[in-house]
Design an enzyme around this catalytic site. Structure first.
Site, PDB file in Angstrom:
ATOM      1  N   TYR A 382       0.776  -1.323   0.199  1.00 22.11           N
ATOM      2  CA  TYR A 382      -0.098   0.003   0.014  1.00 22.11           C
ATOM      3  C   TYR A 382       0.970   1.151  -0.038  1.00 22.11           C
ATOM      4  O   TYR A 382       1.812   1.465   0.789  1.00 22.11           O
ATOM      5  CB  TYR A 382      -0.740   0.056   1.237  1.00 22.11           C
ATOM      6  CG  TYR A 382      -2.110   0.908   1.390  1.00 22.11           C
ATOM      7  CD1 TYR A 382      -2.219   2.001   0.272  1.00 22.11           C
ATOM      8  CD2 TYR A 382      -2.809   0.922   2.391  1.00 22.11           C
ATOM      9  CE1 TYR A 382      -3.164   3.125   0.241  1.00 22.11           C
ATOM     10  CE2 TYR A 382      -3.941   1.828   2.478  1.00 22.11           C
ATOM     11  CZ  TYR A 382      -4.040   2.658   1.451  1.00 22.11           C
ATOM     12  OH  TYR A 382      -5.096   3.810   1.632  1.00 22.11           O
ATOM     13  N   CYS A 383       0.586   2.249  -1.072  1.00 20.51           N
ATOM     14  CA  CYS A 383       1.344   3.698  -1.178  1.00 20.51           C
ATOM     15  C   CYS A 383       2.840   3.288  -1.120  1.00 20.51           C
ATOM     16  O   CYS A 383       3.428   2.394  -1.939  1.00 20.51           O
ATOM     17  CB  CYS A 383       0.932   4.323   0.155  1.00 20.51           C
ATOM     18  SG  CYS A 383       1.359   6.086  -0.011  1.00 20.51           S
ATOM     19  N   ILE A 384       3.741   3.791  -0.119  1.00 18.19           N
ATOM     20  CA  ILE A 384       5.088   3.609  -0.254  1.00 18.19           C
ATOM     21  C   ILE A 384       5.570   2.243   0.092  1.00 18.19           C
ATOM     22  O   ILE A 384       6.531   1.598  -0.436  1.00 18.19           O
ATOM     23  CB  ILE A 384       5.883   4.659   0.885  1.00 18.19           C
ATOM     24  CG1 ILE A 384       7.401   4.733   0.506  1.00 18.19           C
ATOM     25  CG2 ILE A 384       5.560   4.292   2.174  1.00 18.19           C
ATOM     26  CD1 ILE A 384       7.978   5.785   1.384  1.00 18.19           C
ATOM     27  N   GLY A 386       3.822  -0.275  -1.068  1.00 19.84           N
ATOM     28  CA  GLY A 386       4.019  -0.712  -2.487  1.00 19.84           C
ATOM     29  C   GLY A 386       5.146  -0.518  -3.299  1.00 19.84           C
ATOM     30  O   GLY A 386       5.634  -1.435  -4.133  1.00 19.84           O
TER      31      GLY A 386
END
Length: 648
Positions: A382-384, A386
């Site tokens: 998720y987000c960073i 990811g």
């Protein structure tokens, strides 16, 4: 992040009707009394009006009401002055700002103004358009003053001016429309500059928008009709309460304003947020590994390991039972693990991507395999988180490591060429500034610094709306779980954060294949496992076009992409039971997002069911449900563990 619970009493609207009080009969020769003197409340407490007696004059304010209003205004002013004075004293003991222009705005504005000055004809046209707009505005205002309907097109919906007084009162209506005319004109003028560097122009646009947003008449008591109405209806109590809120936020920020976005005292991690049952089955210096209880008799064989962003805490995926993705995944028959990152302190200042790769992705995935007896895992980034998982997939591809069977990305970027307004915060001038701040903090970025950056990206929603509500209206912040989580920020190690900003955002090195991590050059095109990308249409942190470019960067993987409605958080955390928003699906991945959208099919509601179907196909057979307490890894403590409770 330390929080202080507000102790001020809630201001309640009192009747504005006047109240006349008879004075006691004076003794002979004594001065004639006009009012009964009452004990005064403490300076921090509002004076509350009482109900007027029957038959009292309801047209003109009584002396008591006027006195009450005056005293409350004085108390509000005294509170504000005291807080500002204390803040000034605190700031006097701190080092001066490292730079008067940390975001390097002045050179950007100089470039824009030079460009505009070089085209006097266009500047003249813009000025003429502004003059014409004001003539139309005043003509229309005069027309409405005579009872005729407005002939101007209605302005787009704007939450700042939702109160009916903004359009019903002629004075405030003209004020609103004048502001919108001027601010739109100025922002459009900056955007019309040509022949300058795109990032320079975007910097000027961003900070001009911040400036015009700040000067909205809704942000000032004297020009906000809703706040003035609240002031009069409560005889000044709302402003006293607002200044108490202001004082509490200044105290919470240790002399700097830290606007409360939620009633933080209403939530406690592990009690009414982050309550999904499970066990911490591994803990080391970098993360706790949480295995959640099964919610079904059987589970898919291949476990699911989630890597949330270390910028925030994992419980965005487990706020409350009704919107918990973790509980929902367990109910679908998946064995769910989460990597709960440590909130790093000074001892982690030197941790970089190599550490988070080897000690994070590799170690956590190995522990999940040890716990479940499987030789593969499915992962989520998720987000960073990811960004890190995508880097790990390229690293594993270079080494021939097959441990990750399939991966899902939530709002994650790997190609940062179109990463949105956050690119403005990667200018080398600002990076040098933030690096010095991290050095002064012992090698970590304080959680509040990142929160301020994210808030600036949506200033009207995350700054000014609360400024108006908390301080001008005197309202208590809402008991909102998402905003409670949003304020529960974490620190970041200097080595990791600076590398992320310079290499990923600044140089776009990951997409270009120019990053070496863990001894391997990372090439996203070498990844061949199935990938599921989720993007959100209104995401201001990971813009949908940036996520789309990232999906195409994995050119040899089997990529499925879904576009969700809403933004960076609500677009992800959208359970099917909520029946909110929509999502779009297209099995193809053409060259541009516009082409993808043209061929996409819209579906109502959440995208979770579509993702779960994709995940089931890649999660192996059904096996007996796993008990976190009976695996090879001995349970350490119940979920949500200890790391998530550490405040910045």
């Amino acid at each position: 992040m330390a929080t202080t619970k507000r102790t001020a009493t809630r201001a309640t609207a009192k009747s504005a009707a006047p109240r006349k009080r008879a004075a006691p009969k004076a003794a002979a020769g004594a001065p004639k009394a006009t009012t009964v003197e009452e004990p005064r409340a403490a300076a921090s407490e509002p004076i509350t009006a009482t109900t007027p007696p029957p038959g009292a004059d309801t047209e003109m304010p009584s002396r008591d009401v006027i006195e009450q209003l005056s005293m409350n205004l004085a108390r509000a002013a005294m509170t504000a002055q005291q807080v500002i004075a204390e803040a000034a004293l605190r700031q006097a003991d701190r080092p001066a700002a490292l730079s008067p222009d940390p975001f390097n705005v002045a050179p950007a504005m100089t470039s824009v103004m030079t460009s505009l000055a070089a085209r006097p004809d266009r500047l003249f046209q813009a000025q003429a358009a502004l003059f014409s707009g004001y003539m139309d505005l005043w003509t229309d205002a005069a027309r409405q003053a005579t009872g005729q309907p407005s002939e101007l097109a209605p302005a787009p919906r704007d939450k700042r001016f939702a109160a009916p007084e903004w359009s019903e009162n002629p004075v405030f209506d003209v004020m609103r429309r004048s502001y919108l005319l001027s601010s739109n004109w100025l922002n459009d003028l900056i955007s019309s500059a040509e022949d300058i560097d795109p990032r320079t122009k975007r910097r000027a646009e961003f900070f001009t928008r911040l400036l015009t947003d700040a000067f909205s008449p809704s942000n000032f008591l004297a020009s906000n009709p809703a706040a003035l109405k609240q002031l009069m209806e409560t005889n000044g109590e709302s402003l006293v309460k607002g200044m108490q809120n202001f004082a509490a936020d200044m105290e919470r920020g240790d002399g700097t304003l830290k606007i409360s976005q939620a009633d933080y005292g209403q939530f406690k991690v592990g009690e009414n947020v982050a309550t999904a049952p499970g066990q911490v089955v591994w803990r080391d210096e970098l993360f706790e590994l949480i295995q959640f209880d099964a919610a079904t008799d059987k589970q898919r064989a291949i476990p699911l390991l989630i890597f949330p962003p270390w910028i925030n805490k994992f419980y965005i995926l487990d706020l409350q039972p009704k919107n918990s993705m973790i509980r929902w995944l367990s109910a679908q028959g998946f064995t769910v693990f989460v990597c709960s990152w440590v909130n790093p302190d000074k001892d982690k200042a030197g941790f970089g991507f190599d550490d988070y790769l080897e000690k994070g992705i590799y170690r956590a995935s190995q522990k999940v395999m040890d716990q479940t007896g499987q030789d593969r895992v499915n992962t989520v980034g998720y987000c960073i988180g990811g960004t890190l998982v995508g880097s790990a997939l390229a690293h594993m591809a270079a080494r021939g490591d097959k441990r990750i069977n399939a991966n899902t990305f939530f709002a994650a970027q790997h190609d940062f060429a179109e990463a949105g307004d956050l690119l403005l915060f990667t200018d080398e001038h600002w990076l040098n500034e933030i690096e010095q701040k991290m050095d002064a903090a012992g090698g970590v970025l304080p959680g509040a610094a990142m929160a301020d950056t994210f808030n600036a990206l949506r200033a009207n929603d995350l700054i000014w709306s609360f400024f108006v509500s908390n301080y001008l209206m005197g309202k208590d912040p809402p008991a909102f779980d998402l905003l409670f989580w949003n304020a529960d920020q974490t620190r970041m190690p200097k080595a990791l954060h600076m590398d992320y900003l310079r290499s990923m955002y600044g140089k776009n090195a990951l997409a270009k294949g120019e990053i070496t991590m863990g001894g391997e050059r990372l090439d996203l095109s070498k990844v061949t496992i199935p990938l599921y990308f989720q993007a959100s249409r209104e995401d201001h942190i990971a813009p949908m076009n940036s996520v789309y470019r990232s999906a195409r960067a994995f050119s040899n993987a089997a990529v499925t992409l879904t576009l969700a409605g809403s933004g960076h958080i609500a677009g992800v955390v959208n359970p099917p039971s909520a029946n909110k928003y929509q999502h779009w699906i297209n099995d193809q991945l053409p060259e541009t997002l516009a082409e993808w959208q043209a061929g996409a099919v819209e579906h109502p509601g959440s995208w979770w069911d579509h993702w779960a179907a994709w995940l089931h196909e890649r999660s192996g057979d059904w096996v007996e449900a796993r008990d976190p307490s009976k695996g090879p890894l001995a349970p350490i403590e119940p979920a949500p563990g200890s790391y998530v409770k550490v405040k910045s």
